[in-house]
Design a protein around this motif. Structure first.
Motif, PDB file in Angstrom:
ATOM      1  N   LEU A 152      12.297  27.134  14.401  1.00 56.01           N
ATOM      2  CA  LEU A 152      11.140  27.712  15.426  1.00 56.01           C
ATOM      3  C   LEU A 152      10.753  28.201  14.035  1.00 56.01           C
ATOM      4  O   LEU A 152       9.297  27.924  14.279  1.00 56.01           O
ATOM      5  N   LEU A 153      11.057  28.726  13.281  1.00 56.59           N
ATOM      6  CA  LEU A 153      10.080  29.686  11.695  1.00 56.59           C
ATOM      7  C   LEU A 153       9.347  28.274  11.503  1.00 56.59           C
ATOM      8  O   LEU A 153       7.616  28.565  11.225  1.00 56.59           O
ATOM      9  N   VAL A 154       9.897  27.572  11.004  1.00 53.89           N
ATOM     10  CA  VAL A 154       8.837  26.043  10.351  1.00 53.89           C
ATOM     11  C   VAL A 154       8.060  26.180  11.472  1.00 53.89           C
ATOM     12  O   VAL A 154       6.783  25.191  11.363  1.00 53.89           O
ATOM     13  N   LEU A 155       8.120  25.527  12.584  1.00 59.51           N
ATOM     14  CA  LEU A 155       7.276  25.024  13.742  1.00 59.51           C
ATOM     15  C   LEU A 155       5.907  25.848  14.215  1.00 59.51           C
ATOM     16  O   LEU A 155       4.809  25.986  14.510  1.00 59.51           O
ATOM     17  N   TRP A 156       6.525  27.880  13.665  1.00 63.58           N
ATOM     18  CA  TRP A 156       5.444  28.815  14.508  1.00 63.58           C
ATOM     19  C   TRP A 156       4.763  28.459  12.640  1.00 63.58           C
ATOM     20  O   TRP A 156       3.522  28.494  13.269  1.00 63.58           O
ATOM     21  N   GLY A 157       5.385  28.087  12.054  1.00 61.60           N
ATOM     22  CA  GLY A 157       3.704  28.211  10.253  1.00 61.60           C
ATOM     23  C   GLY A 157       3.503  27.097  10.951  1.00 61.60           C
ATOM     24  O   GLY A 157       2.264  27.318  10.359  1.00 61.60           O
ATOM     25  N   ALA A 158       3.888  25.956  11.106  1.00 58.31           N
ATOM     26  CA  ALA A 158       2.950  25.007  11.515  1.00 58.31           C
ATOM     27  C   ALA A 158       1.947  24.686  12.220  1.00 58.31           C
ATOM     28  O   ALA A 158       0.722  24.118  12.137  1.00 58.31           O
ATOM     29  N   ASN A 159       2.015  25.352  13.947  1.00 55.54           N
ATOM     30  CA  ASN A 159       1.813  25.591  14.855  1.00 55.54           C
ATOM     31  C   ASN A 159       0.219  26.143  13.936  1.00 55.54           C
ATOM     32  O   ASN A 159      -0.889  26.703  14.777  1.00 55.54           O
ATOM     33  N   ARG A 160       0.381  27.551  13.543  1.00 57.70           N
ATOM     34  CA  ARG A 160      -0.224  28.731  13.252  1.00 57.70           C
ATOM     35  C   ARG A 160      -1.630  28.340  12.001  1.00 57.70           C
ATOM     36  O   ARG A 160      -1.950  29.190  11.987  1.00 57.70           O
ATOM     37  N   GLY A 161      -0.732  27.074  10.977  1.00 57.82           N
ATOM     38  CA  GLY A 161      -1.203  26.567  10.056  1.00 57.82           C
ATOM     39  C   GLY A 161      -1.266  28.001   8.869  1.00 57.82           C
ATOM     40  O   GLY A 161      -1.906  28.461   7.814  1.00 57.82           O
ATOM     41  N   GLN A 162       0.064  28.666   8.905  1.00 56.03           N
ATOM     42  CA  GLN A 162      -0.053  29.750   7.820  1.00 56.03           C
ATOM     43  C   GLN A 162       1.843  28.875   6.663  1.00 56.03           C
ATOM     44  O   GLN A 162       2.446  28.772   7.998  1.00 56.03           O
ATOM     45  N   SER A 163       1.167  28.723   6.173  1.00 58.08           N
ATOM     46  CA  SER A 163       2.702  28.079   5.114  1.00 58.08           C
ATOM     47  C   SER A 163       2.886  29.204   4.871  1.00 58.08           C
ATOM     48  O   SER A 163       4.305  28.871   4.457  1.00 58.08           O
ATOM     49  N   VAL A 164       3.545  29.952   4.958  1.00 56.60           N
ATOM     50  CA  VAL A 164       4.197  31.438   4.252  1.00 56.60           C
ATOM     51  C   VAL A 164       5.548  31.655   5.541  1.00 56.60           C
ATOM     52  O   VAL A 164       6.753  31.598   5.201  1.00 56.60           O
ATOM     53  N   PHE A 165       4.935  31.570   7.083  1.00 60.08           N
ATOM     54  CA  PHE A 165       6.331  31.531   8.027  1.00 60.08           C
ATOM     55  C   PHE A 165       6.808  29.581   6.937  1.00 60.08           C
ATOM     56  O   PHE A 165       8.542  29.708   8.260  1.00 60.08           O
ATOM     57  N   ARG A 166       6.861  28.264   6.938  1.00 62.77           N
ATOM     58  CA  ARG A 166       7.026  27.877   6.574  1.00 62.77           C
ATOM     59  C   ARG A 166       8.275  27.441   5.703  1.00 62.77           C
ATOM     60  O   ARG A 166       9.248  26.680   5.762  1.00 62.77           O
ATOM     61  N   TRP A 167       7.371  28.666   4.702  1.00 63.88           N
ATOM     62  CA  TRP A 167       8.228  28.725   3.521  1.00 63.88           C
ATOM     63  C   TRP A 167       9.261  29.893   3.671  1.00 63.88           C
ATOM     64  O   TRP A 167      10.703  29.530   3.147  1.00 63.88           O
ATOM     65  N   PHE A 168       8.925  30.329   4.498  1.00 63.14           N
ATOM     66  CA  PHE A 168      10.488  31.678   5.009  1.00 63.14           C
ATOM     67  C   PHE A 168      11.262  30.828   6.205  1.00 63.14           C
ATOM     68  O   PHE A 168      12.136  30.720   5.446  1.00 63.14           O
ATOM     69  N   GLY A 169      11.094  29.580   6.613  1.00 62.84           N
ATOM     70  CA  GLY A 169      12.258  28.788   6.818  1.00 62.84           C
ATOM     71  C   GLY A 169      12.814  28.177   6.550  1.00 62.84           C
ATOM     72  O   GLY A 169      13.929  28.119   6.908  1.00 62.84           O
ATOM     73  N   PHE A 170      12.260  27.865   5.329  1.00 60.76           N
ATOM     74  CA  PHE A 170      12.251  26.850   4.289  1.00 60.76           C
ATOM     75  C   PHE A 170      13.763  27.545   3.793  1.00 60.76           C
ATOM     76  O   PHE A 170      15.008  27.416   3.688  1.00 60.76           O
ATOM     77  N   SER A 171      13.406  28.766   3.723  1.00 61.47           N
ATOM     78  CA  SER A 171      14.115  29.582   3.340  1.00 61.47           C
ATOM     79  C   SER A 171      15.438  30.116   3.608  1.00 61.47           C
ATOM     80  O   SER A 171      16.976  30.182   3.172  1.00 61.47           O
ATOM     81  N   VAL A 172      15.103  30.167   5.478  1.00 65.60           N
ATOM     82  CA  VAL A 172      16.261  30.862   5.782  1.00 65.60           C
ATOM     83  C   VAL A 172      17.496  28.951   5.613  1.00 65.60           C
ATOM     84  O   VAL A 172      18.751  29.337   5.532  1.00 65.60           O
ATOM     85  N   LEU A 173      17.096  28.410   5.805  1.00 65.21           N
ATOM     86  CA  LEU A 173      18.223  27.008   5.787  1.00 65.21           C
ATOM     87  C   LEU A 173      18.586  27.168   5.211  1.00 65.21           C
ATOM     88  O   LEU A 173      19.881  26.359   4.870  1.00 65.21           O
ATOM     89  N   GLY A 174      17.672  27.103   3.346  1.00 60.55           N
ATOM     90  CA  GLY A 174      18.648  26.823   2.795  1.00 60.55           C
ATOM     91  C   GLY A 174      19.965  27.980   2.463  1.00 60.55           C
ATOM     92  O   GLY A 174      20.692  27.302   1.692  1.00 60.55           O
ATOM     93  N   LEU A 175      19.521  29.097   2.656  1.00 61.48           N
ATOM     94  CA  LEU A 175      20.225  30.231   2.344  1.00 61.48           C
ATOM     95  C   LEU A 175      21.614  29.442   3.830  1.00 61.48           C
ATOM     96  O   LEU A 175      23.064  30.007   4.092  1.00 61.48           O
ATOM     97  N   THR A 176      21.340  28.676   4.894  1.00 61.96           N
ATOM     98  CA  THR A 176      22.285  28.146   5.770  1.00 61.96           C
ATOM     99  C   THR A 176      23.002  27.560   5.649  1.00 61.96           C
ATOM    100  O   THR A 176      23.549  26.884   5.269  1.00 61.96           O
TER     101      THR A 176
END
Length: 541
Positions: A454-478
């Motif tokens: 959902l975070l990656v989708l949010w970042g892609a929809n809003r055009g904000q890379s910071v949320f994509r990277w946050f989603g990647f971080s959550v996925l990595g920790l998971t």
């Protein structure tokens, strides 16, 4: 006022000494029993009237006017002393007689001082009127008569200080009255049992009288609400707060008097703002003090209950909303900053305390994401997303506000992550408590993976890379959690399903990221082509 006091303070001090000598002599004759009570009252009335007549005669003949005012003032003081002696010190006059006598003397003094600008006279009379019962130290329980005596004095002198701008009268009566209350309390040793006891009622009457009096005096003085009146008004609230806490200790919670004082101060703030039509320092001061007292009082609601932390979150979230609304409404960014600080502090508090707080069930049934604990998380998250979208500070500029907006949004996403974690754990505690603990951990990993998507989708929809990277971080920790921790222990089909789900989420995130990068590259190319076409047109021209 300061210049006048510097010039006349020695005269006033001399009058106080002379009056103290008269009162001491009066008390001495009482103790020795030299004259009867009727003779004492008659002597006091005759002496007071005689001094006043002599002083008026000197002023009328325009001979030694200052001496004349001193004599009139001393006469008034003797009349006040006689009233205090007969009505308060000994129960010889009833309340109505004291009221009529005091009103007559005070009215005559007020009219004379108003007409002839006799500032010295009225100050002498006021100090004598306050000093007499203080020195007498009443021995009979004539409390109502004593406070009736004080009401007459304060009403007249407060009015005169307002219309003539003789501010020392207002300050002297204020200080003298509360000193009188102290003498009354320790001399009479009144009964303080029960919530609505007499000492509390007298203190409440004094508090409201002075709070209203200072506001009306400021309004009459060219709408000037700051300065002495503001400080005296705040001091009045502090004094009443002290006495109210002392008088009802053990009867009710201290939050109630604090809430009442805060409400009165908020009314004072509204009164000032209503008359000046702008944000004044006095209005802001009263309002801030009132809000602080109200919050201190509200913060005590639910004390001792297990759900107190949930109540605190809703309370302070509401405060943050009100502050940001007022800040937006009046364009006062200090309130916006205060709202932000309260929100962030509440988030930290909730993250620490939520693990030990009840779930906040409705009607004894736990419904995931539909309970008071979950609503507290959602309230904090929604407020953070509002800050991200709407809260701007002029001093930060566009780039600074953009960065801070992303920080608010990231913090809100952390809140959503906390909501998912807590609700998932409590869902298993409520309905699947018989399952091994690693099922809870696997479920958390699955929920975090979905949240990363959902975070990656949010970042892609809003055009904000910071949320994509946050989603990647959550996925990595998971992934780290699932591979190195969740795989330990007993094997089960549920582990396989969770790992497959996480793998599918990873592939989907990779596909979304690829699409986003492709769209971004196309956008950059079209932007470069548009620039080149613009340069060609310029060259052709």
């Amino acid at each position: 006022m300061n210049i006048w006091i510097r010039k006349q303070w020695t005269l006033l001090l001399g009058v106080l000494f002379v009056l103290s000598a008269f009162v001491t002599l009066f008390k001495y004759t009482v103790e020795q029993g030299w004259v009867t009570n009727a003779m004492k009252i008659g002597l006091g009335l005759l002496s007071g009237a005689g001094f006043a007549a002599a002083g008026f005669s000197l002023i009328k003949r325009e001979k030694w006017p200052i001496v004349g005012e001193l004599l009139i003032g001393l006469g008034a003081c003797l009349l006040y002393t006689t009233a205090a002696f007969a009505g308060v010190y000994y129960e010889m006059w009833d309340s109505m007689t004291v009221l009529l006598g005091m009103t007559a003397v005070t009215a005559a003094l007020t009219v004379y001082a108003y007409r002839f600008e006799s500032r010295l006279l009225i100050n002498i009379a006021l100090m004598g009127g306050l000093l007499s019962p203080l020195l007498m130290r009443p021995e009979t329980d004539q409390v109502f008569t004593l406070f009736l005596y004080m009401l007459v004095l304060n009403s007249a002198f407060f009015w005169l200080s307002t219309v003539k701008s003789w501010n020392e009268l207002r300050l002297t009566s204020f200080i003298g009255s509360w000193m009188m209350y102290i003498v009354y309390f320790f001399t009479f040793d009144p009964v303080v049992e029960g919530v609505w006891n007499l000492p509390l009622r007298y203190a409440l009457a004094a508090f409201l009288f002075y709070q209203i009096g200072f506001l009306l005096a400021s309004r009459a003085n060219k709408q000037s609400f700051d300065g002495m009146n503001m400080y005296a008004g705040l001091s009045n609230g502090v004094i009443f707060g002290f006495w109210s806490l002392l008088l009802i200790h053990g009867e009710v919670h201290y939050g109630y008097p604090l809430a009442f004082i805060g409400f009165v101060l908020l009314l004072a703030s509204w009164f000032i703002h209503y008359h000046v039509k702008r944000m004044e320092p006095a209005s802001a001061t009263y309002g801030s003090a009132g809000v602080l007292l109200m919050l201190l009082a509200l913060n005590q609601v639910g004390s001792g209950l297990a759900v107190k932390p949930i109540f605190n979150v809703f309370l302070w979230s509401t405060v943050a909303v009100l502050l940001v609304w007022v800040g937006k409404r009046f364009r006062w960014q200090a309130l916006n900053l205060a709202s932000l600080i309260i929100w962030f502090t509440t988030v930290c508090y909730w993250y620490v305390i939520t693990w030990f707080t009840p779930r906040g069930e409705w009607f004894g049934v736990f419904i995931p994401f539909l309970n008071w604990g979950a609503m507290a998380w959602l309230a904090l998250a929604l407020l953070g997303f509002y800050y991200s979208a709407r809260l701007k500070f002029a001093s930060l500029g566009d780039s600074g506000n953009r960065v801070m907006g992303n920080m608010y949004a990231l913090c809100s996403h952390f809140i959503i992550g906390g909501l998912l974690t807590v609700q998932m754990i409590r869902l298993f505690q409520e309905h699947f408590d018989y399952l091994p603990y690693f099922y809870v951990q696997l479920s958390l990993s699955a929920s975090w993976g979905v949240y990363a998507l959902l975070l990656v989708l949010w970042g892609a929809n809003r055009g904000q890379s910071v949320f994509r990277w946050f989603g990647f971080s959550v996925l990595g920790l998971t992934a780290i959690k699932a591979i190195f921790f969740d795989l330990n222990g007993q094997e089960s089909l549920y582990k396989v399903l969770v790992l497959l789900l996480l793998g599918g989420i990873s592939f989907l995130i990779a596909w979304i990221n690829g699409k986003w990068n492709k769209v971004k590259e196309l956008g950059e190319q079209s932007w470069e082509q548009a620039g080149e076409e613009k340069d060609i047109k310029k060259d052709n021209m």
